[in-house]
Write a protein that holds these residues in place. Sequence first.
Motif, PDB file in Angstrom:
ATOM      1  N   THR A 170     -24.961  16.985 -23.753  1.00 41.54           N
ATOM      2  CA  THR A 170     -23.980  17.805 -23.059  1.00 41.54           C
ATOM      3  C   THR A 170     -24.104  17.555 -21.568  1.00 41.54           C
ATOM      4  O   THR A 170     -25.156  17.825 -20.975  1.00 41.54           O
ATOM      5  CB  THR A 170     -24.176  19.296 -23.370  1.00 41.54           C
ATOM      6  OG1 THR A 170     -24.047  19.499 -24.782  1.00 41.54           O
ATOM      7  CG2 THR A 170     -23.120  20.134 -22.652  1.00 41.54           C
ATOM      8  N   GLU A 171     -23.058  16.997 -20.987  1.00 43.57           N
ATOM      9  CA  GLU A 171     -23.055  16.655 -19.568  1.00 43.57           C
ATOM     10  C   GLU A 171     -22.562  17.847 -18.757  1.00 43.57           C
ATOM     11  O   GLU A 171     -21.427  18.289 -18.918  1.00 43.57           O
ATOM     12  CB  GLU A 171     -22.165  15.436 -19.328  1.00 43.57           C
ATOM     13  CG  GLU A 171     -22.014  15.043 -17.871  1.00 43.57           C
ATOM     14  CD  GLU A 171     -23.343  14.750 -17.203  1.00 43.57           C
ATOM     15  OE1 GLU A 171     -23.539  15.242 -16.076  1.00 43.57           O
ATOM     16  OE2 GLU A 171     -24.179  14.036 -17.802  1.00 43.57           O
ATOM     17  N   HIS A 172     -23.429  18.353 -17.885  1.00 40.53           N
ATOM     18  CA  HIS A 172     -23.084  19.502 -17.059  1.00 40.53           C
ATOM     19  C   HIS A 172     -22.564  19.084 -15.684  1.00 40.53           C
ATOM     20  O   HIS A 172     -22.175  19.946 -14.894  1.00 40.53           O
ATOM     21  CB  HIS A 172     -24.303  20.420 -16.910  1.00 40.53           C
ATOM     22  CG  HIS A 172     -24.691  21.082 -18.193  1.00 40.53           C
ATOM     23  ND1 HIS A 172     -24.327  22.368 -18.523  1.00 40.53           N
ATOM     24  CD2 HIS A 172     -25.408  20.622 -19.255  1.00 40.53           C
ATOM     25  CE1 HIS A 172     -24.797  22.678 -19.720  1.00 40.53           C
ATOM     26  NE2 HIS A 172     -25.463  21.642 -20.189  1.00 40.53           N
ATOM     27  N   GLY A 173     -22.582  17.796 -15.409  1.00 41.64           N
ATOM     28  CA  GLY A 173     -22.004  17.280 -14.178  1.00 41.64           C
ATOM     29  C   GLY A 173     -20.770  16.475 -14.520  1.00 41.64           C
ATOM     30  O   GLY A 173     -19.867  16.957 -15.202  1.00 41.64           O
ATOM     31  N   GLU A 174     -20.770  15.214 -14.077  1.00 39.81           N
ATOM     32  CA  GLU A 174     -19.611  14.363 -14.350  1.00 39.81           C
ATOM     33  C   GLU A 174     -20.028  12.905 -14.279  1.00 39.81           C
ATOM     34  O   GLU A 174     -20.730  12.487 -13.360  1.00 39.81           O
ATOM     35  CB  GLU A 174     -18.504  14.645 -13.332  1.00 39.81           C
ATOM     36  CG  GLU A 174     -17.195  13.946 -13.634  1.00 39.81           C
ATOM     37  CD  GLU A 174     -16.096  14.358 -12.667  1.00 39.81           C
ATOM     38  OE1 GLU A 174     -15.302  15.239 -13.027  1.00 39.81           O
ATOM     39  OE2 GLU A 174     -16.061  13.801 -11.553  1.00 39.81           O
ATOM     40  N   GLU A 179     -16.427  11.759 -17.236  1.00 36.07           N
ATOM     41  CA  GLU A 179     -16.961  12.283 -18.490  1.00 36.07           C
ATOM     42  C   GLU A 179     -17.709  13.601 -18.241  1.00 36.07           C
ATOM     43  O   GLU A 179     -18.526  13.702 -17.330  1.00 36.07           O
ATOM     44  CB  GLU A 179     -17.926  11.274 -19.134  1.00 36.07           C
ATOM     45  CG  GLU A 179     -17.299   9.930 -19.470  1.00 36.07           C
ATOM     46  CD  GLU A 179     -17.415   8.914 -18.361  1.00 36.07           C
ATOM     47  OE1 GLU A 179     -17.229   7.718 -18.638  1.00 36.07           O
ATOM     48  OE2 GLU A 179     -17.697   9.315 -17.212  1.00 36.07           O
ATOM     49  N   THR A 180     -17.449  14.578 -19.078  1.00 40.70           N
ATOM     50  CA  THR A 180     -18.158  15.852 -18.979  1.00 40.70           C
ATOM     51  C   THR A 180     -18.162  16.496 -20.358  1.00 40.70           C
ATOM     52  O   THR A 180     -17.482  16.029 -21.279  1.00 40.70           O
ATOM     53  CB  THR A 180     -17.512  16.766 -17.923  1.00 40.70           C
ATOM     54  OG1 THR A 180     -18.370  17.884 -17.664  1.00 40.70           O
ATOM     55  CG2 THR A 180     -16.145  17.262 -18.386  1.00 40.70           C
ATOM     56  N   ARG A 224     -24.672   9.504 -10.578  1.00 46.08           N
ATOM     57  CA  ARG A 224     -23.824   8.975 -11.641  1.00 46.08           C
ATOM     58  C   ARG A 224     -24.163   7.543 -12.009  1.00 46.08           C
ATOM     59  O   ARG A 224     -23.784   7.068 -13.082  1.00 46.08           O
ATOM     60  CB  ARG A 224     -22.355   9.035 -11.207  1.00 46.08           C
ATOM     61  CG  ARG A 224     -21.767  10.425 -11.206  1.00 46.08           C
ATOM     62  CD  ARG A 224     -20.340  10.402 -10.720  1.00 46.08           C
ATOM     63  NE  ARG A 224     -19.846  11.761 -10.499  1.00 46.08           N
ATOM     64  CZ  ARG A 224     -18.851  12.073  -9.692  1.00 46.08           C
ATOM     65  NH1 ARG A 224     -18.243  11.111  -9.008  1.00 46.08           N
ATOM     66  NH2 ARG A 224     -18.457  13.321  -9.564  1.00 46.08           N
ATOM     67  N   ARG A 248     -27.319  16.625 -15.646  1.00 47.05           N
ATOM     68  CA  ARG A 248     -26.239  16.873 -14.690  1.00 47.05           C
ATOM     69  C   ARG A 248     -26.204  15.702 -13.717  1.00 47.05           C
ATOM     70  O   ARG A 248     -27.104  15.565 -12.885  1.00 47.05           O
ATOM     71  CB  ARG A 248     -26.471  18.189 -13.950  1.00 47.05           C
ATOM     72  CG  ARG A 248     -25.460  18.433 -12.825  1.00 47.05           C
ATOM     73  CD  ARG A 248     -25.683  19.789 -12.173  1.00 47.05           C
ATOM     74  NE  ARG A 248     -24.891  19.943 -10.960  1.00 47.05           N
ATOM     75  CZ  ARG A 248     -24.828  21.062 -10.256  1.00 47.05           C
ATOM     76  NH1 ARG A 248     -25.486  22.129 -10.657  1.00 47.05           N
ATOM     77  NH2 ARG A 248     -24.102  21.117  -9.161  1.00 47.05           N
ATOM     78  N   HIS A 250     -24.583  13.700 -10.610  1.00 46.66           N
ATOM     79  CA  HIS A 250     -23.829  14.097  -9.421  1.00 46.66           C
ATOM     80  C   HIS A 250     -23.180  12.896  -8.740  1.00 46.66           C
ATOM     81  O   HIS A 250     -23.501  11.741  -9.018  1.00 46.66           O
ATOM     82  CB  HIS A 250     -24.736  14.847  -8.436  1.00 46.66           C
ATOM     83  CG  HIS A 250     -25.919  14.059  -7.944  1.00 46.66           C
ATOM     84  ND1 HIS A 250     -25.800  12.961  -7.118  1.00 46.66           N
ATOM     85  CD2 HIS A 250     -27.264  14.222  -8.154  1.00 46.66           C
ATOM     86  CE1 HIS A 250     -27.007  12.481  -6.832  1.00 46.66           C
ATOM     87  NE2 HIS A 250     -27.908  13.220  -7.454  1.00 46.66           N
TER      88      HIS A 250
END
Length: 291
Positions: A170-174, A179-180, A224, A248, A250
């Motif tokens: 589960t990606e809490h950032g991007e 993608e999130t 990222r 996450r 960033h």
Amino acid sequence: MPPPVFRFAPSPNGYLHLGHAYSALLNFDLARQTGGRFLLRIEDIDGTRCRPEFEAAIYEDLAWLGISWEMPVRRQSEHFARYREAVEQLSAMGLVYPSFESRAEIARLIAARETGAPWPRDPDGAPLYPGAAKSLPAEERSRLIGQGAPYALRLDMAAVLARANHFTWTEHGEGPEGETGVVSAQPEAWGDVILARKETPTSYHLSVVIDDALQGVTDVVRGRDLFWSTSVHILLQHLLGIPQPVYRHHRLVADASGQKLSKSTKAAGLRELRKQGVPPAGIRRLVGLSD
């Protein structure tokens, strides 16, 4: 419920720049906002590029920014035995094999096999391993190792995916393409990744998941550019039976041309900016953080 644990984990192979400052400050701020802990880890497995003066500069620069961390600092070069144990664990599962080609030999193999379409590359742009070391008889492997031949220990991705082939996080950032949320891992995109070498019994992928687990890191907050590395990390966590932290990723701090800041492009270091009279609050503003 225990507090969240964040970490900043630079390599001492150059001076910290604004991109490092953003990641370190973001992790430190999140730890304070959540009542969590903040750890500093020195990722110094590369004995040829990592230098004591760069490590000393990391401590100096972070302290100047107003960042404090728990002691002792974990230095990866002091824990090679633990990483070796993990490689042996994976090897006992039949998931590791040695390859003996040099980088130049691998390049020649790729050139010989590229007939029109370009050879596939991993998310970092490196060509996937093209050799046939996986099919070498055990006696030949033992002979080469006994003769002192250099080798890399690779993860047999096909064997791994035959056991289990669907992993998510589960990606809490991007991610780099926005993608999130729940992301499907794509470890196959990395091919037979290197877990260790003869002269260095670990790799970034292996040591980072071991360290995060041993240090109880709950929240991995990083750039990222490491987004798709998470696919390999999720896979290794599954194989080694260690917990999966929250991820996450960033944004990256870019230069005037829009390129990611990096040591290789001689990005302006925090030390240089400090000499120019930029205060710590100015660094926060430069990277887009509030005072």
